[in-house]
Enzyme design. Structure first.
Site, PDB file in Angstrom:
ATOM      1  N   ILE A 156      10.704  -4.882  19.511  1.00 30.01           N
ATOM      2  CA  ILE A 156      10.592  -5.505  18.194  1.00 30.01           C
ATOM      3  C   ILE A 156       9.755  -6.773  18.376  1.00 30.01           C
ATOM      4  O   ILE A 156      10.193  -7.742  18.999  1.00 30.01           O
ATOM      5  CB  ILE A 156      11.973  -5.835  17.604  1.00 30.01           C
ATOM      6  CG1 ILE A 156      12.802  -4.545  17.468  1.00 30.01           C
ATOM      7  CG2 ILE A 156      11.820  -6.539  16.261  1.00 30.01           C
ATOM      8  CD1 ILE A 156      12.198  -3.495  16.559  1.00 30.01           C
ATOM      9  N   GLY A 211       7.557   0.765  10.018  1.00 33.06           N
ATOM     10  CA  GLY A 211       7.247   0.648   8.597  1.00 33.06           C
ATOM     11  C   GLY A 211       7.876   1.713   7.723  1.00 33.06           C
ATOM     12  O   GLY A 211       8.153   1.481   6.552  1.00 33.06           O
ATOM     13  N   GLU A 212       8.106   2.909   8.272  1.00 37.75           N
ATOM     14  CA  GLU A 212       8.567   4.024   7.446  1.00 37.75           C
ATOM     15  C   GLU A 212      10.062   4.325   7.626  1.00 37.75           C
ATOM     16  O   GLU A 212      10.717   4.790   6.703  1.00 37.75           O
ATOM     17  CB  GLU A 212       7.789   5.305   7.792  1.00 37.75           C
ATOM     18  CG  GLU A 212       6.391   5.097   8.305  1.00 37.75           C
ATOM     19  CD  GLU A 212       5.321   5.178   7.249  1.00 37.75           C
ATOM     20  OE1 GLU A 212       5.531   5.860   6.244  1.00 37.75           O
ATOM     21  OE2 GLU A 212       4.253   4.571   7.444  1.00 37.75           O
ATOM     22  N   GLY A 264       0.126   1.259  12.952  1.00 38.19           N
ATOM     23  CA  GLY A 264      -0.763   0.109  12.966  1.00 38.19           C
ATOM     24  C   GLY A 264      -0.530  -0.856  14.112  1.00 38.19           C
ATOM     25  O   GLY A 264      -1.385  -1.023  14.991  1.00 38.19           O
ATOM     26  N   GLY A 285       0.813  -1.218   0.000  1.00 39.16           N
ATOM     27  CA  GLY A 285       0.000   0.000   0.000  1.00 39.16           C
ATOM     28  C   GLY A 285       0.841   1.259   0.000  1.00 39.16           C
ATOM     29  O   GLY A 285       0.692   2.129  -0.839  1.00 39.16           O
ATOM     30  N   THR A 321      10.052 -10.557  10.543  1.00 37.95           N
ATOM     31  CA  THR A 321       9.345  -9.634   9.659  1.00 37.95           C
ATOM     32  C   THR A 321       9.803  -8.190   9.865  1.00 37.95           C
ATOM     33  O   THR A 321       9.733  -7.386   8.937  1.00 37.95           O
ATOM     34  CB  THR A 321       7.825  -9.738   9.865  1.00 37.95           C
ATOM     35  OG1 THR A 321       7.522  -9.582  11.258  1.00 37.95           O
ATOM     36  CG2 THR A 321       7.304 -11.072   9.376  1.00 37.95           C
ATOM     37  N   PRO A 347      11.250 -10.304  15.090  1.00 36.09           N
ATOM     38  CA  PRO A 347      12.493  -9.939  14.412  1.00 36.09           C
ATOM     39  C   PRO A 347      12.536 -10.335  12.944  1.00 36.09           C
ATOM     40  O   PRO A 347      13.138  -9.624  12.131  1.00 36.09           O
ATOM     41  CB  PRO A 347      13.562 -10.692  15.224  1.00 36.09           C
ATOM     42  CG  PRO A 347      12.957 -10.827  16.589  1.00 36.09           C
ATOM     43  CD  PRO A 347      11.488 -11.042  16.349  1.00 36.09           C
ATOM     44  N   ILE A 349      -0.863  -5.311   5.215  1.00 36.23           N
ATOM     45  CA  ILE A 349      -0.535  -4.907   3.843  1.00 36.23           C
ATOM     46  C   ILE A 349       0.789  -5.519   3.376  1.00 36.23           C
ATOM     47  O   ILE A 349       1.443  -5.004   2.475  1.00 36.23           O
ATOM     48  CB  ILE A 349      -0.506  -3.375   3.706  1.00 36.23           C
ATOM     49  CG1 ILE A 349       0.544  -2.753   4.633  1.00 36.23           C
ATOM     50  CG2 ILE A 349      -1.865  -2.779   3.996  1.00 36.23           C
ATOM     51  CD1 ILE A 349       0.741  -1.255   4.419  1.00 36.23           C
TER      52      ILE A 349
END
Length: 728
Positions: free
Chosen positions: A595, A669-670, A514, A245, A600, A598, A471
């Protein structure tokens, strides 16, 4: 009153590596995406997009198309159902592009002008390509540049504060021993998720049912209810599997078109976007022009910090690419100023794209910091250490945790930074010049209100229901581990139901919020359930269910700066003959709270770093000034890193405990993309002695910059010789 379990303190499923719960289904093809779920009497819609950049629709000549085989309908501004775009949704006012087929205006190339619906996808496409739409064309303007006189400062929004200021910038710059004043640019960049955008809409028992590919079914269901003036309870949106996404999979014209068509035809209708259509309909990262002025004492301590960023937006909707926000967290100074400005053009509206703001902003900021270190004669890591703030430079708030220096320390050790000769242009292997560079990374650790339900079943299993969306990040697997530890049971006793708006409101999969948001809701519900189970008694056939809602619990977090941090290191080789830049190795070290998984998590970090590599060396969308459209708007013409471009990439993290936090999780994620382009650009300078302030660092730019540097060196040498002759 219930208590929460601090999962960061629990040793069990959280913190251990687990393969994806849905991994086998995905690799075997059993997982069905939005464009693959079968429905009886399914019809197919194909969007027709404008071919002009500005004007009005004169006519839609649909009669010949309606006579073509299999065609069921042609929807356009003359016959489409009405929608209401005058509302405020989950993330603000909707983009007017969602109000498709409501008028005859065309504000950019690629604006939806019709939908052809047919029995098969092939028939719909053939008919859509045959549809003749005539326009009254008007002059357009798509030229973005930093020197435009019509740039303006937007109003503050809940998402972005346009400007911050303290102290006297000009006075502090004048008092500085060392000054950097440069402009940096980044190009237009586009989403290209593996799974194209797709949606199937139908009416089922008086309810609108949409099978979709999105980043938040709560979000999309609410928007559709508002657009079509429906009771929110009468709209259901599901997104079981999503193939990427990155910010683009919210509500787009294809979902609206599918709902319109199913309303008219009274049968399920599927609309899938083509790759080319995605380049105009689902948003993109705006190009930026960023001026950074840094003033420092001779020892590198910042006196002045000024970051002014300009981006574009459409004529119909305002979106701010918040490139100047990173410095509000990372670096303090006696005078501190950040500013965003916009230019309205006849182009589609930009949108969020992985690390919106921080990704392009970090390239400019972390390149400028490297230039300051060079001028001060300091190591870039030492410069950052010297300017490490104790509290938020703009907010003044304490940090929940801030271990960016630990990331630099560990990264420098593993990368071999201590052996680096800081002088540029010295290391060579044949025709390759070698260099290394570094940059900092940060991204907010947000949280949004979410609801969850956890049920103790009679068979000894536990069912977790939460409208989370996976996603591709491994959200399912992470939630299972979180629930396992919160309930103190084995993971194989956890059953999950996610990605269905009927499960109740929950935070979107975006903004690195998320997993943190869903973890909090699941942990609260699990704690409540454990308290009820502790009372004893048998479990009834329907089970025992505990529910949570974190809407009120999260308010207290606004009193801290909550961010993930990191440090990126890059080694590059530059071919002096062709100008090619090769990244030989990348290392990212992060401080990102607990975390959860680890396996993913490392995948997320490396994925972001790979995107940062693409950003530095490859990605660039070119807009044709004459037509207003993009050149090469497809996967063949849009260049990003392939397997051969990706070097040895390593990602790891340092301990980052978050005291007094109910879950201890930060977003990941970013942050993997933030700073990577700057680290590579700084490494290119170290390799060649030439600074690149415009992305991507293409071979032609490398060769041109080398020629310019050579000419300057020759002119300086000639001037010195002439001066020596005159002196003699």
């Amino acid at each position: 009153m219930t208590t929460t379990t601090n999962i960061a303190a629990v040793t069990g499923a959280v913190g251990s590596s687990h393969i994806r719960l849905e991994g086998r289904d995905k690799v075997t093809g059993a997982a069905r995406y939005a464009g693959e779920v079968p429905f009886a009497e399914l019809a197919h819609g194909w969007l027709v997009l404008s071919t002009v950049a500005r004007g009005r629709i004169r006519s839609v000549e649909d009669s010949p198309v309606l006579a073509m085989p299999g065609v069921l309908a042609v929807l356009h501004h003359g016959n489409a159902p009405r929608v209401d775009t005058d509302y405020v949704g989950m993330l603000g006012r909707p983009n007017p592009v969602l109000g498709i087929f409501q008028h005859d205006r065309v504000p950019f190339v690629g604006w939806p002008v019709a939908l052809v619906v047919a029995e098969t996808s092939e028939q719909a496409r053939e008919a859509a390509e045959a549809l003749v739409v005539r326009y009254d064309e008007e002059p357009h303007d798509v030229a973005f540049s930093s020197g435009r006189s019509d740039a303006y400062t937007p109003e503050n929004t809940p998402m972005v504060q346009a400007e911050t200021e303290k102290g006297d910038i000009e006075a502090q710059l004048g008092a500085s021993a060392v000054v950097v004043d440069e402009e940096y640019t980044t190009p237009e960049e586009h989403h290209n998720a593996m799974e194209p955008h797709a949606a199937t809409a139908r009416w089922d028992g008086g309810r609108l049912d949409v099978v979709d590919s999105n980043q938040g079914s709560t979000w999309v269901a609410g928007e559709l209810a508002s657009l079509f003036s429906l009771d929110p309870a009468s709209v259901r949106v599901r997104a079981e599997h999503v193939g990427g996404g990155f910010g683009s999979k919210g509500l787009s014209p294809h979902q609206v078109a599918a709902v319109m068509a199913t309303t008219v035809l009274h049968r399920p209708v599927r609309v899938v976007l083509t790759r080319r259509q995605m380049f105009s309909l689902v948003g993109y990262r705006s190009p930026t022009a960023q001026r950074i002025r840094l003033g420092a004492d001779a020892d590198g301590r910042l006196r002045a910090f000024d970051h002014q960023a300009q981006s574009l937006t459409s004529t119909v909707h305002e979106f701010i690419e918040s490139s100047a926000v990173m410095g509000r967290v990372m670096y303090d100074a006696d005078a501190h100023h950040t500013l965003h400005r916009l230019v309205r053009l006849d182009v589609p509206t930009p949108t969020w794209m992985r690390a919106p703001g921080e990704a392009p902003g970090s390239f400019a900021l972390e390149s400028a910091l490297d230039e300051l270190a060079e001028k001060c004669g300091m190591d870039p890591i030492e410069l950052r250490t010297r300017n490490e703030p104790e509290t938020g430079p703009v907010s003044g708030l304490p940090f929940s945790s801030r271990n960016v220096l630990a990331c630099f320390e560990e990264g420098a050790r593993r990368f071999g930074w201590a052996d680096r000769d800081p002088r540029p242009g010295l290391r060579r292997e044949g025709r390759w010049l070698l260099g290394t560079g570094t940059a900092a990374a940060t991204y907010p650790s947000g949280v949004g209100p979410s609801t969850a339900a956890v049920t103790a079943e009679p068979d000894g299993t536990f069912t977790v229901r939460i409208n989370a969306t996976d996603i591709g990040t491994g959200a399912r697997t992470a939630i299972a581990s979180i629930a396992s530890d919160a309930l103190e049971v084995d993971r194989d006793r956890i059953r999950l139901h996610i990605a269905d708006s009927d499960l109740g409101p929950a935070m979107i999969a975006g903004g690195s919020t998320g997993t943190r948001s869903w973890a909090w809701a699941v942990t609260l519900a699990a704690a409540e359930l454990r308290e009820r189970l502790a009372l004893g008694g048998s479990i009834p056939p329907e089970g025992i269910t505990a529910r949570s809602n974190t809407a009120e619990a999260i308010e207290a977090l606004a009193q801290q700066e909550r961010h993930s941090f990191g440090a990126h290191f890059a080694e590059v080789a530059v071919d002096v003959t062709t100008g090619e830049v090769r990244a030989r190795r990348l290392l990212g070290i992060y401080a990102a709270g607990t975390i959860v998984n680890p396996l993913t998590a490392r995948s997320q970090f490396i994925g972001g770093m790979t995107w940062g590599l693409s950003m530095a060396l490859h990605e660039e969308a070119i807009r044709d000034q004459a037509s207003g459209g993009l050149v090469g708007a497809d996967l063949a013409g849009y260049h990003f890193a392939a397997h051969a471009d990706v070097p040895l990439i390593e990602a790891d993290w340092v301990d980052d405990p978050v005291p007094d936090d109910p879950v201890g999780i930060k977003g990941i994620g970013e942050i993997g993309i933030v700073g990577v382009a700057a680290a590579i650009a700084n490494a290119v300078w170290h390799a060649t002695g030439v600074r690149h302030r415009d992305l991507p660092i293409r071979p032609d730019r490398v060769l041109r910059a080398a020629d310019e540097a050579r000419r300057r060196a020759e002119e300086e040498a000639r001037s010195r010789s002439e001066e020596e002759v005159r002196s003699a």
